[in-house]
Design a protein around this motif. Structure first.
Motif, PDB file in Angstrom:
ATOM      1  N   ARG A   1     -64.212  -4.170 -27.559  1.00 21.01           N
ATOM      2  CA  ARG A   1     -64.138  -5.638 -27.270  1.00 21.01           C
ATOM      3  C   ARG A   1     -62.898  -6.160 -28.147  1.00 21.01           C
ATOM      4  O   ARG A   1     -62.548  -7.163 -27.532  1.00 21.01           O
ATOM      5  CB  ARG A   1     -65.696  -6.147 -28.008  1.00 21.01           C
ATOM      6  CG  ARG A   1     -65.449  -7.680 -27.454  1.00 21.01           C
ATOM      7  CD  ARG A   1     -67.119  -8.175 -27.955  1.00 21.01           C
ATOM      8  NE  ARG A   1     -67.242  -9.362 -27.586  1.00 21.01           N
ATOM      9  CZ  ARG A   1     -66.600 -10.617 -28.025  1.00 21.01           C
ATOM     10  NH1 ARG A   1     -65.700 -10.609 -28.949  1.00 21.01           N
ATOM     11  NH2 ARG A   1     -66.707 -11.769 -27.339  1.00 21.01           N
ATOM     12  N   ALA A   2     -62.652  -5.688 -29.395  1.00 17.01           N
ATOM     13  CA  ALA A   2     -61.736  -6.194 -30.113  1.00 17.01           C
ATOM     14  C   ALA A   2     -60.194  -6.101 -29.321  1.00 17.01           C
ATOM     15  O   ALA A   2     -59.532  -6.856 -29.190  1.00 17.01           O
ATOM     16  CB  ALA A   2     -61.740  -5.632 -31.505  1.00 17.01           C
ATOM     17  N   THR A   3     -60.327  -4.875 -28.929  1.00 17.63           N
ATOM     18  CA  THR A   3     -58.992  -4.576 -28.210  1.00 17.63           C
ATOM     19  C   THR A   3     -58.781  -5.353 -27.033  1.00 17.63           C
ATOM     20  O   THR A   3     -57.570  -5.946 -26.644  1.00 17.63           O
ATOM     21  CB  THR A   3     -59.031  -3.152 -27.768  1.00 17.63           C
ATOM     22  OG1 THR A   3     -58.964  -2.274 -28.760  1.00 17.63           O
ATOM     23  CG2 THR A   3     -57.690  -2.658 -26.953  1.00 17.63           C
ATOM     24  N   MET A   4     -59.837  -5.629 -26.178  1.00 11.88           N
ATOM     25  CA  MET A   4     -59.868  -6.547 -24.997  1.00 11.88           C
ATOM     26  C   MET A   4     -59.365  -8.082 -25.455  1.00 11.88           C
ATOM     27  O   MET A   4     -58.802  -8.601 -24.676  1.00 11.88           O
ATOM     28  CB  MET A   4     -61.170  -6.329 -24.299  1.00 11.88           C
ATOM     29  CG  MET A   4     -61.278  -4.987 -23.516  1.00 11.88           C
ATOM     30  SD  MET A   4     -62.716  -4.664 -22.881  1.00 11.88           S
ATOM     31  CE  MET A   4     -62.809  -5.489 -21.407  1.00 11.88           C
ATOM     32  N   VAL A   5     -59.939  -8.335 -26.547  1.00 15.62           N
ATOM     33  CA  VAL A   5     -59.766  -9.857 -27.072  1.00 15.62           C
ATOM     34  C   VAL A   5     -58.390  -9.961 -27.174  1.00 15.62           C
ATOM     35  O   VAL A   5     -57.855 -10.806 -26.912  1.00 15.62           O
ATOM     36  CB  VAL A   5     -60.667 -10.068 -28.173  1.00 15.62           C
ATOM     37  CG1 VAL A   5     -60.042 -11.589 -28.872  1.00 15.62           C
ATOM     38  CG2 VAL A   5     -62.041 -10.317 -27.852  1.00 15.62           C
TER      39      VAL A   5
ATOM     40  N   LYS B   1     -50.495 -11.875 -17.464  1.00 18.68           N
ATOM     41  CA  LYS B   1     -49.490 -11.915 -16.437  1.00 18.68           C
ATOM     42  C   LYS B   1     -49.618 -10.528 -15.460  1.00 18.68           C
ATOM     43  O   LYS B   1     -48.900 -10.398 -14.532  1.00 18.68           O
ATOM     44  CB  LYS B   1     -47.975 -11.874 -16.847  1.00 18.68           C
ATOM     45  CG  LYS B   1     -47.764 -13.185 -17.395  1.00 18.68           C
ATOM     46  CD  LYS B   1     -46.218 -13.616 -17.715  1.00 18.68           C
ATOM     47  CE  LYS B   1     -46.057 -15.037 -17.944  1.00 18.68           C
ATOM     48  NZ  LYS B   1     -44.688 -15.346 -18.132  1.00 18.68           N
ATOM     49  N   ILE B   2     -50.425  -9.441 -16.224  1.00 20.86           N
ATOM     50  CA  ILE B   2     -50.759  -8.234 -15.367  1.00 20.86           C
ATOM     51  C   ILE B   2     -51.397  -8.476 -13.994  1.00 20.86           C
ATOM     52  O   ILE B   2     -52.295  -9.351 -13.943  1.00 20.86           O
ATOM     53  CB  ILE B   2     -51.465  -7.304 -16.277  1.00 20.86           C
ATOM     54  CG1 ILE B   2     -50.789  -6.810 -17.138  1.00 20.86           C
ATOM     55  CG2 ILE B   2     -52.025  -6.289 -15.214  1.00 20.86           C
ATOM     56  CD1 ILE B   2     -49.434  -5.685 -16.644  1.00 20.86           C
TER      57      ILE B   2
ATOM     58  N   ALA C   1     -55.770  -8.189 -26.059  1.00 19.56           N
ATOM     59  CA  ALA C   1     -55.443  -8.123 -24.802  1.00 19.56           C
ATOM     60  C   ALA C   1     -55.364  -9.152 -23.803  1.00 19.56           C
ATOM     61  O   ALA C   1     -54.750  -9.218 -22.725  1.00 19.56           O
ATOM     62  CB  ALA C   1     -55.559  -6.894 -23.899  1.00 19.56           C
ATOM     63  N   GLY C   2     -56.265 -10.475 -24.278  1.00 17.27           N
ATOM     64  CA  GLY C   2     -56.307 -11.538 -23.266  1.00 17.27           C
ATOM     65  C   GLY C   2     -57.366 -11.275 -22.291  1.00 17.27           C
ATOM     66  O   GLY C   2     -57.234 -11.901 -21.377  1.00 17.27           O
ATOM     67  N   MET C   3     -58.284 -10.094 -22.274  1.00 17.14           N
ATOM     68  CA  MET C   3     -59.108  -9.824 -21.199  1.00 17.14           C
ATOM     69  C   MET C   3     -60.340 -10.472 -21.494  1.00 17.14           C
ATOM     70  O   MET C   3     -61.457 -10.488 -20.525  1.00 17.14           O
ATOM     71  CB  MET C   3     -59.331  -8.582 -21.157  1.00 17.14           C
ATOM     72  CG  MET C   3     -57.737  -7.764 -20.774  1.00 17.14           C
ATOM     73  SD  MET C   3     -57.937  -5.889 -20.851  1.00 17.14           S
ATOM     74  CE  MET C   3     -59.070  -5.749 -19.674  1.00 17.14           C
TER      75      MET C   3
ATOM     76  N   ALA D   1     -55.209  -0.090 -20.685  1.00 16.50           N
ATOM     77  CA  ALA D   1     -53.941   0.671 -20.791  1.00 16.50           C
ATOM     78  C   ALA D   1     -52.733  -0.241 -20.167  1.00 16.50           C
ATOM     79  O   ALA D   1     -51.629  -0.220 -21.010  1.00 16.50           O
ATOM     80  CB  ALA D   1     -54.117   1.853 -20.253  1.00 16.50           C
ATOM     81  N   ALA D   2     -53.045  -0.762 -19.110  1.00 12.91           N
ATOM     82  CA  ALA D   2     -52.060  -1.409 -18.349  1.00 12.91           C
ATOM     83  C   ALA D   2     -51.837  -2.716 -19.162  1.00 12.91           C
ATOM     84  O   ALA D   2     -50.518  -2.833 -19.346  1.00 12.91           O
ATOM     85  CB  ALA D   2     -52.209  -1.771 -17.019  1.00 12.91           C
ATOM     86  N   SER D   3     -52.861  -3.390 -19.656  1.00 16.57           N
ATOM     87  CA  SER D   3     -52.436  -4.590 -20.528  1.00 16.57           C
ATOM     88  C   SER D   3     -51.709  -4.232 -21.693  1.00 16.57           C
ATOM     89  O   SER D   3     -50.809  -4.834 -22.273  1.00 16.57           O
ATOM     90  CB  SER D   3     -53.778  -5.201 -20.592  1.00 16.57           C
ATOM     91  OG  SER D   3     -54.291  -5.521 -19.635  1.00 16.57           O
TER      92      SER D   3
END
Length: 321
Positions: free
Chosen positions: A312-316, A179-180, A318-320, A165-167
């Motif tokens: 996983r798609a969301t995290m990709v 940059k988070i 978001a650059g995580m 959520a923060a990302s």
């Protein structure tokens, strides 16, 4: 016949398929693995579930073991290795564990243990310590835009829903997610201490973890990740109504041990369903502002698979990962 001998006989008969699920369940001495430190959402869920199992009469006793770290991966590994084939063993888990598996790629994955049920859904709440000079999510966003590194986001392990959520908040306001400045904690108790001590700028977690501090005025609730205001939490504005197009929920569930039989899985499922109908569980839902979301069987299997892929798609993005 001694009671312990009788209970062992019941378990043996059940394992052999000689007893119906209900009869096997009555004598269960449940061992609950909580893959997080005391004081967090998984801890609260596991202990509330244990009380509900006893209240429903499907467990004669419940013992708990907390093993925090790595978004639940450490507890998961211990559960997998120590509870193989144990029809009385359970482990609390949820979306946070899926996120941790995606980012951490631990040696033991959730697919190696037995899915039983989804229990609840809870939206994340973002809070500030009462002493913070910031008062709203708008204030946080303005500080984030000026200097992303100056805003420390505190929450669960890397890959948790509050981390995601923060990302997503950063991306929504034009700040690169990479940059988070996110500070992960092994359990809710550690996160609360860091927020109250001013060691992080803003904290995120389920409302139940922050409730007593919000109600006592020690924390300021500035946003919730739901699509619309939540019943009972109407005073907390959504991110969307503050111009930040982010919505994400945190579900929690329970798994059984690796290597149990289909009959033993069915028995555990029956126990959980009965527990969720108990007075103790209904009271826990109200007390913690949990949204009931019971899902079992093949439907739960499919849900976990889909959520893993979506997360996983969301995290990709978001650059995580």
């Amino acid at each position: 016949m001694r009671r312990d001998t009788f209970l062992k006989s019941l378990a043996a008969l059940a394992a052999a398929g000689a007893l119906p699920n209900a009869a096997w369940a009555q004598g269960a001495n449940v061992k609950m693995m909580i893959p997080a430190n005391p004081g967090g959402g998984w801890d609260g869920t596991g202990r509330a579930l244990g009380e509900a199992l006893r209240d429903a009469g499907v467990a004669s006793s419940v013992t708990y073991e907390n093993k925090g770290g790595a978004a639940g991966a450490i507890g998961l590994a211990q559960f997998y290795n120590s509870a193989k084939g144990d029809p009385n063993a359970m482990m609390v888990m949820g979306a946070v564990m899926l996120g941790g598996i995606i980012t951490g790629k631990p040696p033991v994955s959730i697919t190696q243990v037995t899915p039983i049920a989804r229990l609840t859904t809870e939206y994340n709440v973002f809070v500030l310590p009462a002493s913070s000079p910031l008062n709203t999510m708008k204030d946080v966003v303005e500080a984030l835009k000026k200097d992303p590194g100056s805003v420390k986001w505190g929450g669960g392990s890397r890959g948790s829903t509050e981390h995601i959520a923060a990302s997503q908040i950063a991306q929504a306001v034009g700040v690169p997610a990479a940059k988070i400045n996110y500070v992960p904690f092994r359990g809710g108790g550690e996160a609360v201490a860091a927020i109250l001590g001013g060691n992080v700028t803003v904290g995120g977690s389920g409302y139940s973890e922050f409730q007593q501090y919000i109600e006592s005025g020690k924390m300021k609730a500035i946003a919730i990740t739901s699509g619309q205001r939540v019943k009972g939490l109407e005073k907390i504005p959504t991110l969307k109504e503050q111009g930040i197009d982010v919505e994400i929920g945190n579900w929690r569930g329970v798994y059984g041990a690796a290597g149990i039989t289909p009959e033993q899985r069915a028995a555990l499922t029956e126990m959980i369903v009965k527990a969720t109908k108990s007075k103790a569980w209904q009271e826990a839902l109200v007390k913690n502002n949990w949204t009931p979301a019971l899902l079992t069987g093949k439907e739960f299997d499919a849900f976990v698979d889909k959520d893993f892929s979506t997360l996983r798609a969301t995290m990709v993005r978001a650059g995580m990962v």
